[in-house]
Scaffold this motif. Structure first.
Motif, PDB file in Angstrom:
ATOM      1  N   LEU A   1       0.833  -1.205   0.000  1.00  8.21           N
ATOM      2  CA  LEU A   1       0.000   0.000   0.000  1.00  8.21           C
ATOM      3  C   LEU A   1       0.870   1.258   0.000  1.00  8.21           C
ATOM      4  CD1 LEU A   1      -2.823   1.206   0.085  1.00  8.21           C
ATOM      5  CD2 LEU A   1      -2.799   0.979   2.572  1.00  8.21           C
ATOM      6  N   LEU A   2       1.967   1.239   0.752  1.00  9.49           N
ATOM      7  CA  LEU A   2       2.900   2.368   0.750  1.00  9.49           C
ATOM      8  C   LEU A   2       3.447   2.597  -0.657  1.00  9.49           C
ATOM      9  CD1 LEU A   2       4.674   4.504   2.151  1.00  9.49           C
ATOM     10  CD2 LEU A   2       6.324   2.674   2.651  1.00  9.49           C
ATOM     11  N   ARG A   3       3.764   1.531  -1.345  1.00  7.75           N
ATOM     12  CA  ARG A   3       4.270   1.629  -2.721  1.00  7.75           C
ATOM     13  C   ARG A   3       3.242   2.325  -3.622  1.00  7.75           C
ATOM     14  NH1 ARG A   3       4.419  -1.695  -7.449  1.00  7.75           N
ATOM     15  NH2 ARG A   3       6.442  -1.589  -8.519  1.00  7.75           N
ATOM     16  N   GLY A   4       1.978   1.918  -3.496  1.00  4.15           N
ATOM     17  CA  GLY A   4       0.948   2.519  -4.328  1.00  4.15           C
ATOM     18  C   GLY A   4       0.694   3.984  -3.991  1.00  4.15           C
ATOM     19  N   LEU A   5       0.644   4.311  -2.706  1.00  6.24           N
ATOM     20  CA  LEU A   5       0.387   5.691  -2.305  1.00  6.24           C
ATOM     21  C   LEU A   5       1.553   6.610  -2.669  1.00  6.24           C
ATOM     22  CD1 LEU A   5      -1.321   5.193   1.181  1.00  6.24           C
ATOM     23  CD2 LEU A   5      -2.383   6.025  -0.918  1.00  6.24           C
ATOM     24  N   SER A   6       2.762   6.096  -2.580  1.00  3.54           N
ATOM     25  CA  SER A   6       3.922   6.919  -2.947  1.00  3.54           C
ATOM     26  C   SER A   6       3.871   7.300  -4.421  1.00  3.54           C
ATOM     27  CB  SER A   6       5.222   6.158  -2.645  1.00  3.54           C
ATOM     28  OG  SER A   6       5.335   5.888  -1.268  1.00  3.54           O
ATOM     29  N   ARG A   7       3.465   6.350  -5.239  1.00 10.30           N
ATOM     30  CA  ARG A   7       3.350   6.659  -6.677  1.00 10.30           C
ATOM     31  C   ARG A   7       2.207   7.629  -6.947  1.00 10.30           C
ATOM     32  NH1 ARG A   7       2.839   2.182 -11.589  1.00 10.30           N
ATOM     33  NH2 ARG A   7       2.833   3.698 -13.304  1.00 10.30           N
ATOM     34  N   HIS A   8       1.082   7.421  -6.252  1.00 12.69           N
ATOM     35  CA  HIS A   8      -0.091   8.264  -6.481  1.00 12.69           C
ATOM     36  C   HIS A   8       0.094   9.668  -5.953  1.00 12.69           C
ATOM     37  CE1 HIS A   8      -4.159   9.835  -5.384  1.00 12.69           C
ATOM     38  NE2 HIS A   8      -4.438   9.379  -6.583  1.00 12.69           N
ATOM     39  N   GLN A   9       0.679   9.799  -4.757  1.00 11.92           N
ATOM     40  CA  GLN A   9       0.780  11.083  -4.103  1.00 11.92           C
ATOM     41  C   GLN A   9       2.067  11.851  -4.413  1.00 11.92           C
ATOM     42  OE1 GLN A   9      -1.433  12.849  -1.944  1.00 11.92           O
ATOM     43  NE2 GLN A   9      -2.803  11.417  -2.961  1.00 11.92           N
ATOM     44  N   LEU A  10       3.154  11.143  -4.613  1.00 14.21           N
ATOM     45  CA  LEU A  10       4.451  11.801  -4.778  1.00 14.21           C
ATOM     46  C   LEU A  10       5.046  11.629  -6.171  1.00 14.21           C
ATOM     47  CD1 LEU A  10       6.077  10.636  -1.407  1.00 14.21           C
ATOM     48  CD2 LEU A  10       4.673  12.659  -1.832  1.00 14.21           C
TER      49      LEU A  10
END
Length: 430
Positions: free
Chosen positions: A417-426
């Protein structure tokens, strides 16, 4: 040095309590410690991360640093006192819920330490934000040495099992005195003008992120707590609690690295500055766009991630394999109880989860340092939900193995989930 002391003292404390006072007493100690850490998070209210991030932006501006620190200390003291009062107030409820009067009594012995611990979190954030990493390591090491001293005193006095949580009070009270001297020596608080403005900013940032910190602390002990509630056999809970303590000890390898990376991440992962005056940016750092906002230094951030993984992942995987292999041969002999061998499979499952998630563990605060405390909260709260659901389903069916499976699955799911959010948000392919 802190990692070595963690292994010697932190894990040694678990062995000593299980050996000297027994598995049931160790289970009670862990249950009290879980509540202690949860309320300490409430008392700190995420101010340690707000201070760390704000100081790391301009650590050489001493007047600004003084205002940042003063703006956190005032609400920090009030929040720590309120959390301690709440901790004391609920101790009879916890005793009834866990059917353990010793747990309720232990909370009273830990209460003074809770107040000190909440303040120490904030003061550690100041040291970290100033990049005084040698001092940070020394004070972290001092915490473990004080724990060892407290445990030695407890053994010497043959302390009652219900009084063991006083170890936390002894440790954090002395550490608070030391960190206060550190604060007065490094931060000119008398030059803290305009600190009330920082109080509002810190509280805004902290409130948005405190749920994540609270959820993280709950998550680290949720499996032990749910076993305590769903399983009547406190001996089995004590066996698993030792395996969980070892699991947490291994994860501290990532936490130590994370503490060193956080100030750098706060700089590299901050959103790219818009075309506005620097003063405007500093006055409203949390109002920058939060969706698909690129980081200010993406190439440097990716290079840091790659360099870190190059050595950390094989080291962590090796540590997990070695720990899992050693558990059945070493732990029962150290504790002096062959029954602890039943924790072998659960511990191996926990180590598998860490190994699979190792590429992402050092960057667990990436969203937080990139000024996305809300999304960091989403990440951690989701992890707690996965862990709770997994324990509810698996513990009644599989017991200790079910709790370990739920925790391992949570660690891996959080990494993804961290991997996905990092791509989406950053815009970062973590």
């Amino acid at each position: 040095m802190p990692v070595a002391l963690l292994g010697i003292v932190g894990l040694g404390m678990s062995f000593a309590i299980a050996l000297w006072w027994g598995a049931a007493a160790f289970a009670v100690f862990n249950l009290v410690t879980t509540a202690y850490f949860v309320f300490a998070v409430i008392g700190a209210c995420g101010l340690q991360y707000a201070v760390l991030r704000a100081i790391a932006e301009q650590p050489d501006d001493r007047d600004r640093v003084a205002a940042v620190v003063a703006g956190a200390l005032v609400p920090g003291l009030a929040l720590a006192a309120a959390a301690t009062a709440g901790f004391i107030a609920i101790h009879p409820l916890v005793a009834r819920w866990l059917a353990s009067p010793a747990a309720g009594e232990g909370m009273l012995w830990a209460a003074p330490g809770l107040f000190c611990f909440a303040i120490n979190k904030l003061l550690f954030g100041v040291v970290n934000g100033l990049r005084r990493m040698r001092a940070f390591a020394v004070y972290t090491s001092l915490r473990y040495l004080l724990l060892a001293a407290a445990l030695a005193i407890a053994v010497r006095c043959d302390l009652a099992p219900a009084h063991l949580p006083a170890i936390w009070t002894f440790t954090e009270a002395i550490l608070l005195a030391v960190l206060t001297v550190e604060l007065l020596a490094t931060v000119p608080l008398r030059r803290a003008t305009g600190w009330t403005t920082w109080t509002r900013r810190h509280l805004t940032y902290g409130v948005r992120g405190v749920a994540a910190t609270l959820a993280y602390e709950i998550n680290t002990k949720l499996d032990v707590w749910m076993l305590g509630v769903l399983t009547a056999d406190k001996y089995a809970v004590g066996v698993y609690a030792l395996a969980a303590a070892l699991h947490e000890g291994v994860t501290q390898l990532a936490v130590v690295l994370q503490n060193n990376l956080d100030p750098t991440l706060a700089h590299l992962a901050a959103p790219a500055a818009p075309a506005t005056p620097a003063t405007a940016i500093a006055s409203a750092p949390d109002r920058r766009p939060r969706t698909h906002a690129p980081t200010g230094h993406p190439a440097e951030l990716l290079a840091l991630i790659a360099r870190t993984r190059r050595w950390f992942v094989p080291a962590m995987v090796g540590a997990c394999i070695a720990s899992a292999a050693m558990f059945p041969a070493v732990i029962p002999r150290l504790v002096g109880d062959p029954g602890f061998a039943t924790g072998t499979l659960p511990f191996a499952i926990l180590m598998t989860g860490i190994a699979l998630a190792s590429p992402y563990l050092p960057f667990g605060h990436l969203l937080l340092m990139a000024q996305r405390p809300g999304w960091h909260t989403v990440l951690i709260v989701t992890a707690v939900a996965i862990n709770a659901l997994g324990n509810l389903i698996l513990v009644p069916r599989l017991g200790l193995t079910g709790a370990a499976t739920a925790m391992a699955a949570t660690v891996v799911a959080t990494a993804l989930l961290l991997r996905g959010l990092s791509r989406h948000q950053l815009g970062i392919r973590l």
